[in-house]
Design a protein around this motif. Structure first.
Motif, PDB file in Angstrom:
ATOM      1  N   LEU A  77     -35.713 -25.202  -0.310  1.00 39.84           N
ATOM      2  CA  LEU A  77     -35.247 -24.284  -1.432  1.00 39.84           C
ATOM      3  C   LEU A  77     -35.980 -23.042  -1.442  1.00 39.84           C
ATOM      4  O   LEU A  77     -37.252 -23.100  -1.090  1.00 39.84           O
ATOM      5  N   GLY A  78     -35.395 -22.007  -1.529  1.00 41.39           N
ATOM      6  CA  GLY A  78     -35.948 -20.657  -1.387  1.00 41.39           C
ATOM      7  C   GLY A  78     -35.725 -19.641  -0.066  1.00 41.39           C
ATOM      8  O   GLY A  78     -36.099 -18.912   0.067  1.00 41.39           O
ATOM      9  N   ASP A  79     -35.432 -20.787   0.836  1.00 41.47           N
ATOM     10  CA  ASP A  79     -35.243 -20.309   2.199  1.00 41.47           C
ATOM     11  C   ASP A  79     -34.019 -19.486   2.310  1.00 41.47           C
ATOM     12  O   ASP A  79     -33.154 -19.400   1.834  1.00 41.47           O
ATOM     13  N   THR A  80     -34.044 -18.266   3.288  1.00 40.50           N
ATOM     14  CA  THR A  80     -32.982 -17.591   3.545  1.00 40.50           C
ATOM     15  C   THR A  80     -32.426 -18.037   4.800  1.00 40.50           C
ATOM     16  O   THR A  80     -33.191 -18.088   5.900  1.00 40.50           O
ATOM     17  N   VAL A  81     -31.200 -18.231   4.829  1.00 32.96           N
ATOM     18  CA  VAL A  81     -30.545 -18.788   5.956  1.00 32.96           C
ATOM     19  C   VAL A  81     -29.259 -17.858   6.335  1.00 32.96           C
ATOM     20  O   VAL A  81     -28.640 -17.385   5.783  1.00 32.96           O
ATOM     21  N   LEU A  82     -28.860 -18.271   7.634  1.00 33.58           N
ATOM     22  CA  LEU A  82     -27.577 -17.551   7.911  1.00 33.58           C
ATOM     23  C   LEU A  82     -26.502 -18.982   7.885  1.00 33.58           C
ATOM     24  O   LEU A  82     -26.824 -20.145   8.155  1.00 33.58           O
ATOM     25  N   LEU A  83     -25.318 -18.509   7.631  1.00 35.67           N
ATOM     26  CA  LEU A  83     -24.133 -19.375   7.442  1.00 35.67           C
ATOM     27  C   LEU A  83     -23.125 -18.931   8.194  1.00 35.67           C
ATOM     28  O   LEU A  83     -22.851 -17.589   8.250  1.00 35.67           O
ATOM     29  N   TRP A  92     -22.943 -15.090   7.510  1.00 40.94           N
ATOM     30  CA  TRP A  92     -23.425 -14.730   6.049  1.00 40.94           C
ATOM     31  C   TRP A  92     -25.062 -15.248   5.806  1.00 40.94           C
ATOM     32  O   TRP A  92     -25.492 -16.013   6.384  1.00 40.94           O
ATOM     33  N   VAL A  93     -25.582 -14.362   4.792  1.00 42.01           N
ATOM     34  CA  VAL A  93     -26.884 -14.439   4.740  1.00 42.01           C
ATOM     35  C   VAL A  93     -27.095 -14.678   3.157  1.00 42.01           C
ATOM     36  O   VAL A  93     -26.532 -14.313   2.378  1.00 42.01           O
ATOM     37  N   GLY A  94     -27.759 -15.929   3.078  1.00 46.06           N
ATOM     38  CA  GLY A  94     -28.046 -16.395   1.726  1.00 46.06           C
ATOM     39  C   GLY A  94     -29.266 -17.044   1.311  1.00 46.06           C
ATOM     40  O   GLY A  94     -29.903 -17.602   2.354  1.00 46.06           O
ATOM     41  N   ILE A  95     -29.708 -17.220   0.196  1.00 43.11           N
ATOM     42  CA  ILE A  95     -31.051 -17.953  -0.210  1.00 43.11           C
ATOM     43  C   ILE A  95     -30.564 -19.413  -1.079  1.00 43.11           C
ATOM     44  O   ILE A  95     -29.675 -19.305  -1.955  1.00 43.11           O
ATOM     45  N   ILE A  96     -31.318 -20.257  -0.598  1.00 48.90           N
ATOM     46  CA  ILE A  96     -30.873 -21.610  -1.132  1.00 48.90           C
ATOM     47  C   ILE A  96     -31.392 -21.797  -2.512  1.00 48.90           C
ATOM     48  O   ILE A  96     -32.488 -21.767  -2.689  1.00 48.90           O
ATOM     49  N   ARG A  97     -30.759 -21.839  -3.431  1.00 54.98           N
ATOM     50  CA  ARG A  97     -31.065 -22.106  -4.954  1.00 54.98           C
ATOM     51  C   ARG A  97     -31.186 -23.484  -5.376  1.00 54.98           C
ATOM     52  O   ARG A  97     -31.960 -23.952  -5.980  1.00 54.98           O
ATOM     53  N   ASP A  98     -30.284 -24.368  -4.779  1.00 57.02           N
ATOM     54  CA  ASP A  98     -30.364 -25.648  -5.200  1.00 57.02           C
ATOM     55  C   ASP A  98     -29.570 -26.452  -4.100  1.00 57.02           C
ATOM     56  O   ASP A  98     -28.715 -26.005  -3.368  1.00 57.02           O
ATOM     57  N   PHE A  99     -30.066 -27.741  -3.997  1.00 56.54           N
ATOM     58  CA  PHE A  99     -29.192 -28.927  -3.156  1.00 56.54           C
ATOM     59  C   PHE A  99     -28.390 -29.861  -3.957  1.00 56.54           C
ATOM     60  O   PHE A  99     -29.218 -30.129  -5.174  1.00 56.54           O
ATOM     61  N   GLN A 100     -27.179 -30.137  -3.745  1.00 55.53           N
ATOM     62  CA  GLN A 100     -26.389 -30.925  -4.570  1.00 55.53           C
ATOM     63  C   GLN A 100     -25.644 -31.851  -3.742  1.00 55.53           C
ATOM     64  O   GLN A 100     -25.435 -31.621  -2.548  1.00 55.53           O
ATOM     65  N   VAL A 101     -24.945 -33.136  -4.271  1.00 50.50           N
ATOM     66  CA  VAL A 101     -24.396 -33.844  -3.759  1.00 50.50           C
ATOM     67  C   VAL A 101     -22.856 -33.827  -4.458  1.00 50.50           C
ATOM     68  O   VAL A 101     -22.661 -34.145  -5.784  1.00 50.50           O
ATOM     69  N   GLU A 102     -21.929 -33.852  -3.708  1.00 51.60           N
ATOM     70  CA  GLU A 102     -20.541 -33.726  -4.432  1.00 51.60           C
ATOM     71  C   GLU A 102     -20.115 -35.204  -4.752  1.00 51.60           C
ATOM     72  O   GLU A 102     -20.611 -36.143  -4.448  1.00 51.60           O
ATOM     73  N   GLN A 103     -18.795 -35.043  -5.388  1.00 52.53           N
ATOM     74  CA  GLN A 103     -18.358 -36.482  -5.880  1.00 52.53           C
ATOM     75  C   GLN A 103     -18.161 -37.401  -4.696  1.00 52.53           C
ATOM     76  O   GLN A 103     -17.959 -38.547  -4.483  1.00 52.53           O
ATOM     77  N   ASP A 104     -17.689 -36.550  -3.701  1.00 46.59           N
ATOM     78  CA  ASP A 104     -16.991 -37.283  -2.516  1.00 46.59           C
ATOM     79  C   ASP A 104     -18.383 -37.704  -1.600  1.00 46.59           C
ATOM     80  O   ASP A 104     -17.890 -38.160  -0.438  1.00 46.59           O
ATOM     81  N   GLY A 105     -19.291 -37.428  -1.934  1.00 48.87           N
ATOM     82  CA  GLY A 105     -20.597 -37.787  -1.046  1.00 48.87           C
ATOM     83  C   GLY A 105     -21.117 -36.644  -0.329  1.00 48.87           C
ATOM     84  O   GLY A 105     -21.831 -36.914   0.426  1.00 48.87           O
ATOM     85  N   LYS A 107     -22.872 -33.260   1.216  1.00 46.39           N
ATOM     86  CA  LYS A 107     -23.982 -32.673   0.857  1.00 46.39           C
ATOM     87  C   LYS A 107     -23.733 -31.161   0.981  1.00 46.39           C
ATOM     88  O   LYS A 107     -23.273 -30.603   1.801  1.00 46.39           O
ATOM     89  N   THR A 108     -24.107 -30.354  -0.139  1.00 46.96           N
ATOM     90  CA  THR A 108     -23.969 -28.963  -0.293  1.00 46.96           C
ATOM     91  C   THR A 108     -25.223 -28.447  -0.908  1.00 46.96           C
ATOM     92  O   THR A 108     -26.009 -28.931  -1.133  1.00 46.96           O
ATOM     93  N   ALA A 109     -25.051 -26.994  -0.769  1.00 41.98           N
ATOM     94  CA  ALA A 109     -26.209 -26.314  -1.356  1.00 41.98           C
ATOM     95  C   ALA A 109     -25.813 -25.046  -2.316  1.00 41.98           C
ATOM     96  O   ALA A 109     -24.449 -24.722  -1.526  1.00 41.98           O
ATOM     97  N   ASP A 110     -26.476 -24.508  -3.050  1.00 38.80           N
ATOM     98  CA  ASP A 110     -26.055 -23.376  -3.819  1.00 38.80           C
ATOM     99  C   ASP A 110     -26.733 -22.107  -3.236  1.00 38.80           C
ATOM    100  O   ASP A 110     -27.994 -22.147  -3.086  1.00 38.80           O
ATOM    101  N   PHE A 111     -25.881 -21.308  -2.892  1.00 36.90           N
ATOM    102  CA  PHE A 111     -26.577 -20.044  -2.045  1.00 36.90           C
ATOM    103  C   PHE A 111     -26.366 -18.593  -3.236  1.00 36.90           C
ATOM    104  O   PHE A 111     -25.351 -18.541  -3.566  1.00 36.90           O
ATOM    105  N   MET A 112     -27.424 -17.996  -2.850  1.00 40.60           N
ATOM    106  CA  MET A 112     -27.406 -16.497  -3.638  1.00 40.60           C
ATOM    107  C   MET A 112     -27.521 -15.475  -2.566  1.00 40.60           C
ATOM    108  O   MET A 112     -28.097 -15.554  -1.487  1.00 40.60           O
TER     109      MET A 112
END
Length: 773
Positions: A77-83, A92-105, A107-112
């Motif tokens: 969390l808080g790392d700046t990553v390339l997508l 694209w460049v974004g900051i990881i704000r949160d990690f999430q699990v979708e209903q279908d299982g 693994k996703t992340a919320d990027f700023m």
């Protein structure tokens, strides 16, 4: 388990990102499954306060997710990553704000998101950016972990120059393409920037994410509508809005406008108009690439450009131009409620970045397509005024494509600017809509003439109504049809259920609304050439049948054409009378005849009334032309010999019950009818002409031959029947064997009996023969 997306060869017209190849030095070449990294002995209250408004919160009974791992690569969390961008080598460049699990299982992340200067399309954007500079934006979005393509490093300009005195990262360095400078925040939608700051002072880690987001959001302008919803405005916000105070002029004071709904986060990441991709076409078989269509470019139609002098040369031409159904008015009267409803639905869908289906129904000519186009035009004006997210608009008309599957190609061409086959476009659209993308712009699709797009297996309808339900599609479908119950009557349940409950019905216009529509088109026409009673008469006639505005405009336009023709004829007659002058005095006998001949046609001129003006009688003539069959009009305009032949053929068919007869039988039928006929001037002329031709003498010989024929109870065959039969054959009214009018030649009607009967039923010359059809 989904793997890392690498070196995709599919062409995609994404917005420009940061040039970057796959980070094989960090993630490796093997695709391992992603695993969560949990924080040991986590305190639930502290984490909840720090990471509020997140899904799948950690509880006191389960550890909190603070990172993810794929092989030896780890991100937190808080790392700046390339997508990785789909289909090209950009990232694209974004900051990881949160990690999430979708209903279908998944693994996703919320990027700023960060945005490069090239992604900002507004002409007001700053030009003093550095080569590797990025702007931090308040927009964020959810993407799968499989799109992560390595870590990035963000620093201030001073720190960058201290590490790289030359101002460039060495090309052979592992940090090439991963180090960027950030000096300002930016809202890419409104093209507003924050004051310059030092990156190390505003962001140190994941604890500063929410503070950074609030700083960027408050330092930039979101949209004028959102600012107007607040009770109080700061001085800075007032200055930012000062330039847009006159934006109400695009909508008008009476235009209904729906304020935006409050949202917790921006659904659309840095918005920018799509640019053509430099990548290769999607398939090797298609080497032709087209640029993305211009914004709001509808399906092109063949148009003719006329000079203003030609259009405005007379009030008749100006009225005909404005009454044409293809003329675009400045406003749409009598559709304010429907306009407001469509506008609010589209605005909310574009703002939220969600997909939806809207079904619009109504009888033809009730303004469905025109209202949607007007709404889209106002939304585009809001985009240009930096009040709304950017969007793509494409119109698919079922009457303008030969195959419903071509709608796939039209949609893909509008999204990516590439022309591919329908099968290829369907496959590409399926993959594109099912995968998240931080740069996807909402797309509004107008599907006009929906009943023409229904196929046997209803696959086209299913796909277009199913795609808006996908989470990452951001597809908005406006389905327009003429019937209210088309989904239930024609489409299957699985398709009609995906259409949703958003349905808008356009009722037919009443006579008052039709009068307003016609009168609004006639505003500014000089001369007052159209009577108000004539407009009301046309409106009431149309409203009693269908309420079709196009029908009313066509009738009024035809009435103007008839009035213009009457005015021209009157001018020509006056010019001829002036050119001829006063005739010489004839003899008494001929003078009396000439006076009588001049007095007789003078009577109908008084009945015509004022020429050159659209009256109720002119509208009645236009309605008669519009409602009558063209075939019947042609039959009524035939010469007497042709009408006489068709009448005899129809009577022969009725009497014998046989569809086919010979030319001789038709002549005999005609002669039997003429035996019972009384005095008929057209018939007498034909008989005289026939008798004169037979005897080869003058008029006296013809009359004597006619008398001899009557004495022997034999009628003379009227002249012109053979030529009339050949002419009717060429016109497709009858079928004549070998195209020769001989007695053994077979003859039959090529049109319906009812058409001939309706055309000659009120013919005075046919009635004079005693024939009742």
């Amino acid at each position: 388990m989904p793997g890392l997306v690498r070196r995709a060869n599919r062409a995609a017209g994404h917005l420009p990102g940061v040039a970057r190849e796959d980070s094989d030095d960090e993630l490796g070449t093997d695709d391992y499954p992603w695993e969560w990294i949990y924080e040991k002995d986590a305190v639930d209250e502290e984490l909840t306060t720090e990471n509020g408004r997140k899904r799948k919160r950690a509880t006191a009974h389960e550890p909190h997710i603070i990172g993810a791992r794929m092989g030896s690569f780890e991100c937190y969390l808080g790392d700046t990553v390339l997508l990785k961008a789909e289909g090209n080598s950009e990232a694209w460049v974004g900051i990881i704000r949160d990690f999430q699990v979708e209903q279908d299982g998944e693994k996703t992340a919320d990027f700023m998101w960060f945005s490069s200067p090239h992604e900002i399309r507004n002409h007001k954007k700053r030009t003093d950016f550095l080569e590797n500079e990025l702007y931090i934006t308040p927009a964020f979005d959810v993407n799968p972990l499989t799109t992560i393509n390595g870590k990035a490093c963000i620093m201030s300009q001073a720190s960058f120059l201290a590490r790289y005195p030359t101002g460039k990262v060495p090309r052979k360095s592992k940090e090439d393409g991963k180090v960027f400078i950030c000096r300002r925040g930016c809202n890419t939608r409104t093209c507003t920037y924050t004051e310059e700051f030092n990156w190390e002072d505003v962001y140190r880690g994941r604890g500063d994410i929410e503070t950074l987001h609030d700083r960027i959001r408050q330092g930039t302008k979101a949209t004028r509508r959102r600012r107007a919803a607040k009770d109080e405005l700061t001085d800075q916000a007032y200055k930012l809005e000062a330039a847009d105070d006159d934006g109400e002029g695009d909508y008008g004071p009476g235009t209904p406008r729906t304020p935006k709904r409050a949202r917790t986060k921006d659904a659309v990441t840095p918005s920018s108009r799509r640019k053509p991709s430099t990548s290769k076409p999607a398939t090797p078989s298609s080497h032709r690439r087209l640029l993305v269509k211009k914004h709001l470019e509808f399906t092109p139609l063949a148009t003719r450009v006329l000079s203003p002098q030609h259009v405005l040369s007379s009030p008749y031409q100006l009225a005909r131009t404005q009454l044409h159904v293809a003329s675009v008015p400045t406003s749409l009267p009598c559709r304010e409620a429907e306009f407001s409803l469509v506008y609010s639905h589209l605005e909310a869908a574009i703002t939220d970045g969600s997909g939806t289906c809207i079904y619009i129904s109504g009888t033809p000519g009730t303004g469905k397509t025109a209202t949607v186009r007007e709404v889209v035009s106002h939304l585009d004006a809001a985009v240009r005024a930096d009040e709304l997210d950017d969007f793509i608009f494409v119109e698919i008309n079922g009457m303008k494509i030969t195959d419903p599957h071509q709608s796939y190609s039209l949609l893909w061409e509008a999204l990516k600017g590439q022309r591919v086959s329908p099968a290829q476009a369907l496959d590409l659209l399926e993959r594109d809509f099912s995968r998240p993308s931080p740069r996807r712009v909402p797309c509004v699709v107008l599907m006009d003439e929906l009943d023409q797009l229904v196929t046997k297996n209803q696959g086209v309808m299913y796909n277009f109504f199913n795609w808006p339900g996908l989470r990452h599609s951001r597809l908005i479908v406006l389905a327009v049809a003429n019937t209210m119950d088309l989904p239930e009557r024609t489409l299957s349940n699985k398709i009609s259920s995906r259409l949703g409950l958003t349905r808008i019905t356009f009722p037919g216009y009443n006579h008052e609304q039709l009068m307003r529509i016609v009168q609004s088109r006639l505003e500014g026409v000089p001369g007052d050439i159209v009577d108000a009673d004539a407009v009301q008469f046309a409106a009431r006639k149309v409203a009693a049948v269908s309420g079709d505005a196009r029908r009313a405009l066509d009738i009024c336009r035809r009435a103007v054409e008839l009035a213009e023709a009457d005015a021209k004829n009157k001018e020509e007659e006056e010019e001829e009378e002036e050119a001829e002058g006063v005739p010489q005095t004839p003899s008494k006998k001929r003078g009396r005849k000439g006076q009588g001949a001049q007095e007789k046609p003078a009577t109908p001129k008084k009945k015509k009334g004022p020429t050159g003006r659209v009256t109720i009688e002119t509208v009645r003539r236009a309605i008669s032309e519009a409602t009558s069959n063209p075939l019947q009009q042609y039959l009524r305009s035939l010469p007497f010999a042709s009408r006489l032949l068709l009448t005899a053929l129809l009577m022969r068919t009725q009497r014998t019950g046989l569809v086919e007869s010979t030319f001789g039988d038709v002549l005999e039928e005609m002669q039997r009818t003429l035996k019972l006929a009384g005095e008929s001037r057209p018939l007498t002329l034909l008989e005289r002409k026939a008798a004169g031709v037979t005897d080869g003498a003058g008029t006296d010989a013809g009359l004597m031959g006619s008398m001899r024929a009557k004495n022997t109870s034999q009628l003379v065959r009227p002249a012109g029947l053979s030529a009339a039969a050949v002419d009717l054959t060429g016109a497709g009214i009858i079928n004549l064997e070998a195209h020769k009018a001989e007695r053994p030649s077979k003859l039959r009607l090529a049109v319906g009996d009812e058409e001939v009967r309706l055309a000659f039923r009120d013919d005075p010359e046919i009635k004079a023969l005693g024939v009742l059809l």
